[in-house]
Design a protein around this motif. Structure first.
Motif, PDB file in Angstrom:
ATOM      1  N   THR A 205      77.060 -10.229 -40.420  1.00 51.72           N
ATOM      2  CA  THR A 205      77.369  -9.339 -39.293  1.00 51.72           C
ATOM      3  C   THR A 205      78.623  -9.787 -38.540  1.00 51.72           C
ATOM      4  O   THR A 205      79.216 -10.817 -38.836  1.00 51.72           O
ATOM      5  CB  THR A 205      76.185  -9.299 -38.302  1.00 51.72           C
ATOM      6  OG1 THR A 205      75.910 -10.635 -37.851  1.00 51.72           O
ATOM      7  CG2 THR A 205      74.931  -8.739 -38.950  1.00 51.72           C
ATOM      8  N   ALA A 230      77.839  -4.412 -35.597  1.00 52.43           N
ATOM      9  CA  ALA A 230      77.012  -4.576 -34.400  1.00 52.43           C
ATOM     10  C   ALA A 230      75.543  -4.338 -34.752  1.00 52.43           C
ATOM     11  O   ALA A 230      75.216  -3.784 -35.802  1.00 52.43           O
ATOM     12  CB  ALA A 230      77.459  -3.592 -33.325  1.00 52.43           C
ATOM     13  N   GLY A 231      74.664  -4.770 -33.860  1.00 47.31           N
ATOM     14  CA  GLY A 231      73.245  -4.572 -34.073  1.00 47.31           C
ATOM     15  C   GLY A 231      72.846  -3.116 -33.952  1.00 47.31           C
ATOM     16  O   GLY A 231      73.518  -2.320 -33.279  1.00 47.31           O
ATOM     17  N   ARG A 233      70.423  -1.631 -32.336  1.00 42.29           N
ATOM     18  CA  ARG A 233      70.119  -1.190 -30.975  1.00 42.29           C
ATOM     19  C   ARG A 233      71.400  -0.913 -30.178  1.00 42.29           C
ATOM     20  O   ARG A 233      71.498   0.077 -29.450  1.00 42.29           O
ATOM     21  CB  ARG A 233      69.291  -2.247 -30.245  1.00 42.29           C
ATOM     22  CG  ARG A 233      68.802  -1.811 -28.870  1.00 42.29           C
ATOM     23  CD  ARG A 233      67.993  -2.888 -28.207  1.00 42.29           C
ATOM     24  NE  ARG A 233      68.780  -4.092 -27.972  1.00 42.29           N
ATOM     25  CZ  ARG A 233      68.309  -5.215 -27.460  1.00 42.29           C
ATOM     26  NH1 ARG A 233      67.029  -5.326 -27.173  1.00 42.29           N
ATOM     27  NH2 ARG A 233      69.098  -6.247 -27.262  1.00 42.29           N
ATOM     28  N   VAL A 234      72.407  -1.770 -30.364  1.00 42.98           N
ATOM     29  CA  VAL A 234      73.687  -1.583 -29.668  1.00 42.98           C
ATOM     30  C   VAL A 234      74.343  -0.282 -30.113  1.00 42.98           C
ATOM     31  O   VAL A 234      74.866   0.483 -29.292  1.00 42.98           O
ATOM     32  CB  VAL A 234      74.627  -2.776 -29.936  1.00 42.98           C
ATOM     33  CG1 VAL A 234      76.021  -2.513 -29.366  1.00 42.98           C
ATOM     34  CG2 VAL A 234      74.050  -4.049 -29.350  1.00 42.98           C
ATOM     35  N   ILE A 235      74.293  -0.011 -31.416  1.00 45.24           N
ATOM     36  CA  ILE A 235      74.906   1.213 -31.938  1.00 45.24           C
ATOM     37  C   ILE A 235      74.183   2.443 -31.404  1.00 45.24           C
ATOM     38  O   ILE A 235      74.813   3.418 -30.977  1.00 45.24           O
ATOM     39  CB  ILE A 235      74.904   1.199 -33.476  1.00 45.24           C
ATOM     40  CG1 ILE A 235      75.756   0.040 -34.004  1.00 45.24           C
ATOM     41  CG2 ILE A 235      75.431   2.533 -34.030  1.00 45.24           C
ATOM     42  CD1 ILE A 235      75.666  -0.153 -35.498  1.00 45.24           C
ATOM     43  N   GLU A 236      72.852   2.408 -31.421  1.00 42.26           N
ATOM     44  CA  GLU A 236      72.079   3.550 -30.923  1.00 42.26           C
ATOM     45  C   GLU A 236      72.364   3.823 -29.457  1.00 42.26           C
ATOM     46  O   GLU A 236      72.500   4.987 -29.045  1.00 42.26           O
ATOM     47  CB  GLU A 236      70.585   3.299 -31.130  1.00 42.26           C
ATOM     48  CG  GLU A 236      70.136   3.475 -32.571  1.00 42.26           C
ATOM     49  CD  GLU A 236      68.632   3.412 -32.729  1.00 42.26           C
ATOM     50  OE1 GLU A 236      68.124   3.954 -33.725  1.00 42.26           O
ATOM     51  OE2 GLU A 236      67.957   2.819 -31.856  1.00 42.26           O
ATOM     52  N   GLU A 237      72.476   2.769 -28.673  1.00 39.20           N
ATOM     53  CA  GLU A 237      72.751   2.950 -27.243  1.00 39.20           C
ATOM     54  C   GLU A 237      74.168   3.460 -26.998  1.00 39.20           C
ATOM     55  O   GLU A 237      74.429   4.149 -26.014  1.00 39.20           O
ATOM     56  CB  GLU A 237      72.541   1.620 -26.509  1.00 39.20           C
ATOM     57  CG  GLU A 237      71.081   1.210 -26.414  1.00 39.20           C
ATOM     58  CD  GLU A 237      70.894  -0.140 -25.762  1.00 39.20           C
ATOM     59  OE1 GLU A 237      71.926  -0.812 -25.485  1.00 39.20           O
ATOM     60  OE2 GLU A 237      69.739  -0.546 -25.520  1.00 39.20           O
ATOM     61  N   THR A 238      75.078   3.139 -27.923  1.00 38.00           N
ATOM     62  CA  THR A 238      76.474   3.574 -27.774  1.00 38.00           C
ATOM     63  C   THR A 238      76.651   5.033 -28.166  1.00 38.00           C
ATOM     64  O   THR A 238      77.265   5.819 -27.436  1.00 38.00           O
ATOM     65  CB  THR A 238      77.395   2.691 -28.633  1.00 38.00           C
ATOM     66  OG1 THR A 238      77.260   1.325 -28.226  1.00 38.00           O
ATOM     67  CG2 THR A 238      78.861   3.112 -28.464  1.00 38.00           C
ATOM     68  N   ARG A 240      74.111   7.149 -28.795  1.00 39.86           N
ATOM     69  CA  ARG A 240      72.975   7.941 -28.307  1.00 39.86           C
ATOM     70  C   ARG A 240      72.377   8.835 -29.400  1.00 39.86           C
ATOM     71  O   ARG A 240      72.105  10.011 -29.183  1.00 39.86           O
ATOM     72  CB  ARG A 240      73.379   8.760 -27.087  1.00 39.86           C
ATOM     73  CG  ARG A 240      73.655   7.900 -25.865  1.00 39.86           C
ATOM     74  CD  ARG A 240      74.041   8.743 -24.662  1.00 39.86           C
ATOM     75  NE  ARG A 240      74.096   7.942 -23.458  1.00 39.86           N
ATOM     76  CZ  ARG A 240      75.105   7.143 -23.107  1.00 39.86           C
ATOM     77  NH1 ARG A 240      76.159   7.046 -23.900  1.00 39.86           N
ATOM     78  NH2 ARG A 240      75.065   6.424 -21.986  1.00 39.86           N
TER      79      ARG A 240
END
Length: 281
Positions: A205, A230-231, A233-238, A240
């Protein structure tokens, strides 16, 4: 009664007492949760024989499994400046380095080894995830450069085995500078007409995946390895949005053309040996 109490009873209790069982004889599989006996696990190269989950292994085991007969020669890497930024978080960076050097027996997060794989000479640069999460600092950049120069000098393939969380924050911008530096090192091998193979293990990573890890002439991965920048969770939060199931796993990347093959640990020596015979005659 004294004879029975003081002599006979202790003897009987001693015979019936259960022996203490070491607590490191069994390992629980992180995927299927089966308990795995340590000898069976070692015989299967630390792969769960119930579900095929590839358990993370030490860098020394990695090299032992990869090279023919487990024989290889370690290559020394020149020392680099220690703690160039005088970094301190909850403890001094120099103290962290001492701690991990003592814990792992290695100077930093990469080991360079030279030997035979499938009867073909190869230089292997393998990451040690137990050393600060395999993070890439100046020592790692220097190691990749030394490995590439040795491969060119020996006219053999360079194989890099990343297992890393990315750049080393304690070295700041100097760690990020290792991204272009390692790419230049890889380019030296390619310009010499020699094979460059990457074996992506869990996890690959951050800045490592964004540089030399994804530039292999042939990109191989172990089953189930997490590969990405990136992880999740970080991608999903970015963005959305809900991400596809297992989108950072080796099998997903293979299906979408990001890597060339997924190879079980038991087959790595033979498969890479065949590759080297084709790529480097």
């Amino acid at each position: 009664m004294n004879w029975l109490t003081n002599f006979v009873r202790p003897k009987i209790k001693a015979l019936m007492r259960k022996e203490e069982v070491p607590d490191n004889l069994w390992t629980k599989c992180a995927s299927c949760e089966h308990m795995l006996f340590h000898r069976d696990l070692a015989d299967n190269l630390h792969v769960c024989h119930h579900c095929g989950y590839h358990i993370r292994i030490s860098v020394s085991k990695r090299l032992e499994y990869l090279f023919d007969e487990g024989a290889f020669t370690k290559v020394a890497v020149p020392d680099v400046v220690t703690d160039p930024l005088k970094f301190k978080d909850t403890k001094k960076y120099t103290d962290r380095l001492k701690e991990y050097r003592s814990k792992t027996g290695n100077q930093d997060a990469v080991i360079i080894a030279y030997g035979q794989i499938g009867g073909k000479s190869a230089v292997v640069s393998a990451f040690d995830f137990s050393f600060m999460g395999g993070s890439m600092g100046m020592a790692v950049g220097e190691a990749i450069l030394v490995a590439s120069e040795l491969a060119v000098k020996s006219r053999c393939a360079l194989i890099v085995i990343p297992a890393s969380g990315g750049a080393r924050m304690q070295e700041g911008i100097l760690s990020l500078m290792q991204m272009p530096r390692t790419i230049i090192a890889v380019e030296k091998v390619k310009r010499a007409g020699l094979p460059y193979v990457t074996l992506l293990t869990d996890p690959t990573t951050g800045g490592v995946s964004a540089s030399f890890a994804m530039l292999g002439d042939v990109a191989i991965a172990e089953p189930g390895a997490i590969i990405g920048f990136a992880g999740a969770r970080v991608i999903e939060e970015t963005i959305r949005q809900k991400l596809p199931e297992g989108f950072q796993k080796a099998e997903y990347l293979l299906a979408h053309g990001m890597i060339d093959m997924v190879v079980p640990r038991k087959e790595l020596n033979s498969k890479i040996g065949v590759l080297l015979s084709h790529l480097n005659g």
